[in-house]
Design a protein around this motif. Structure first.
Motif, PDB file in Angstrom:
ATOM      1  N   THR A 107       0.811  -1.210   0.000  1.00 40.03           N
ATOM      2  CA  THR A 107       0.000   0.000   0.000  1.00 40.03           C
ATOM      3  C   THR A 107       0.845   1.260   0.000  1.00 40.03           C
ATOM      4  O   THR A 107       1.764   1.406   0.804  1.00 40.03           O
ATOM      5  CB  THR A 107      -0.937   0.021   1.224  1.00 40.03           C
ATOM      6  OG1 THR A 107      -1.727  -1.158   1.212  1.00 40.03           O
ATOM      7  CG2 THR A 107      -1.819   1.241   1.221  1.00 40.03           C
ATOM      8  N   TYR A 119      -3.970   7.953  -0.877  1.00 41.36           N
ATOM      9  CA  TYR A 119      -5.323   8.025  -0.328  1.00 41.36           C
ATOM     10  C   TYR A 119      -5.539   9.356   0.385  1.00 41.36           C
ATOM     11  O   TYR A 119      -5.048   9.561   1.484  1.00 41.36           O
ATOM     12  CB  TYR A 119      -5.574   6.846   0.610  1.00 41.36           C
ATOM     13  CG  TYR A 119      -5.505   5.520  -0.112  1.00 41.36           C
ATOM     14  CD1 TYR A 119      -6.558   5.114  -0.935  1.00 41.36           C
ATOM     15  CD2 TYR A 119      -4.400   4.686   0.010  1.00 41.36           C
ATOM     16  CE1 TYR A 119      -6.504   3.908  -1.608  1.00 41.36           C
ATOM     17  CE2 TYR A 119      -4.338   3.477  -0.658  1.00 41.36           C
ATOM     18  CZ  TYR A 119      -5.400   3.098  -1.473  1.00 41.36           C
ATOM     19  OH  TYR A 119      -5.349   1.907  -2.148  1.00 41.36           O
ATOM     20  N   ASP A 123     -11.031   8.182  -2.741  1.00 39.75           N
ATOM     21  CA  ASP A 123      -9.858   7.315  -2.924  1.00 39.75           C
ATOM     22  C   ASP A 123     -10.013   6.043  -2.106  1.00 39.75           C
ATOM     23  O   ASP A 123      -9.533   4.991  -2.503  1.00 39.75           O
ATOM     24  CB  ASP A 123      -8.576   8.039  -2.487  1.00 39.75           C
ATOM     25  CG  ASP A 123      -8.286   9.273  -3.324  1.00 39.75           C
ATOM     26  OD1 ASP A 123      -8.628   9.284  -4.527  1.00 39.75           O
ATOM     27  OD2 ASP A 123      -7.728  10.248  -2.763  1.00 39.75           O
ATOM     28  N   PHE A 124     -10.645   6.157  -0.936  1.00 40.57           N
ATOM     29  CA  PHE A 124     -10.905   4.959  -0.128  1.00 40.57           C
ATOM     30  C   PHE A 124     -12.261   5.032   0.535  1.00 40.57           C
ATOM     31  O   PHE A 124     -12.812   6.107   0.748  1.00 40.57           O
ATOM     32  CB  PHE A 124      -9.788   4.683   0.886  1.00 40.57           C
ATOM     33  CG  PHE A 124      -9.654   5.666   2.023  1.00 40.57           C
ATOM     34  CD1 PHE A 124     -10.233   5.407   3.261  1.00 40.57           C
ATOM     35  CD2 PHE A 124      -8.894   6.826   1.887  1.00 40.57           C
ATOM     36  CE1 PHE A 124     -10.079   6.280   4.324  1.00 40.57           C
ATOM     37  CE2 PHE A 124      -8.735   7.702   2.946  1.00 40.57           C
ATOM     38  CZ  PHE A 124      -9.329   7.439   4.161  1.00 40.57           C
ATOM     39  N   ASP A 143      -9.743   0.325  -0.947  1.00 45.18           N
ATOM     40  CA  ASP A 143      -9.527   1.152  -2.121  1.00 45.18           C
ATOM     41  C   ASP A 143     -10.873   1.524  -2.748  1.00 45.18           C
ATOM     42  O   ASP A 143     -11.743   0.668  -2.930  1.00 45.18           O
ATOM     43  CB  ASP A 143      -8.654   0.399  -3.129  1.00 45.18           C
ATOM     44  CG  ASP A 143      -8.259   1.276  -4.290  1.00 45.18           C
ATOM     45  OD1 ASP A 143      -7.200   1.922  -4.206  1.00 45.18           O
ATOM     46  OD2 ASP A 143      -9.032   1.324  -5.275  1.00 45.18           O
TER      47      ASP A 143
END
Length: 159
Positions: free
Chosen positions: A17, A22, A63-64, A113
């Motif tokens: 990650t 994010y 983004d998340f 995600d």
């Protein structure tokens, strides 16, 4: 004795990650969270406030995405053991207390995600749960749980 009441936080994350990617968030629809509707709202508001405070932005297409749920259970402890000297006969004796059970809450927060829905970070906090807390005291308790989890995001090695 105080350390027994300290919340315990456990986290895990996908090693590949890139946490810097994010920057915006939103939530999955809450289903079967294990929380009351009031507590769901408390967790939601605290997550939003905390993440915005960390520089993240709440967006419709994020983004998340965030999922959260809780489990309340009895945690059994049988670690009460004592040795005493003296007594009515002046001898040495031992005391073993019966098992005790404490109500415990485990609150889980997951980040996935926004495009692939792949889970990349998870935090769990376990704490003693006084279910009779109401109003402001309960709100502060929920806020403290969320705060404990988010102290671990992003992971120390990824900041």
């Amino acid at each position: 004795m105080i350390s027994c009441n300290t919340p315990k936080v456990f986290t895990d994350y996908a090693a590949e990650t890139n946490f810097g990617e994010y920057k915006s968030f939103n939530f999955y629809a809450v289903e079967n969270s294990g929380l009351s509707p009031l507590d769901e709202d408390r967790v939601y508001v605290t997550l939003v406030d905390s993440l915005v405070g960390k520089g993240f932005e709440e967006k419709l297409i994020p983004d998340f995405k965030i999922n959260f749920f809780a489990e309340v259970f009895n945690q059994t402890s049988n670690s009460n053991f004592g040795i005493g000297i003296g007594g009515y006969a002046g001898g040495i004796g031992t005391t073993v207390s019966p098992q005790s059970s404490k109500r415990t809450i485990a609150l889980t927060v997951e980040f996935a995600d926004g495009l692939t829905n792949s889970l990349f970070w998870q935090g769990v906090v376990e704490a003693r749960f006084k279910e009779n807390l109401k109003g402001k005291a309960r709100e502060e308790f929920i806020q403290s749980l969320v705060s404990e989890i988010l102290q671990k995001y992003p992971p120390e090695s990824e900041k």
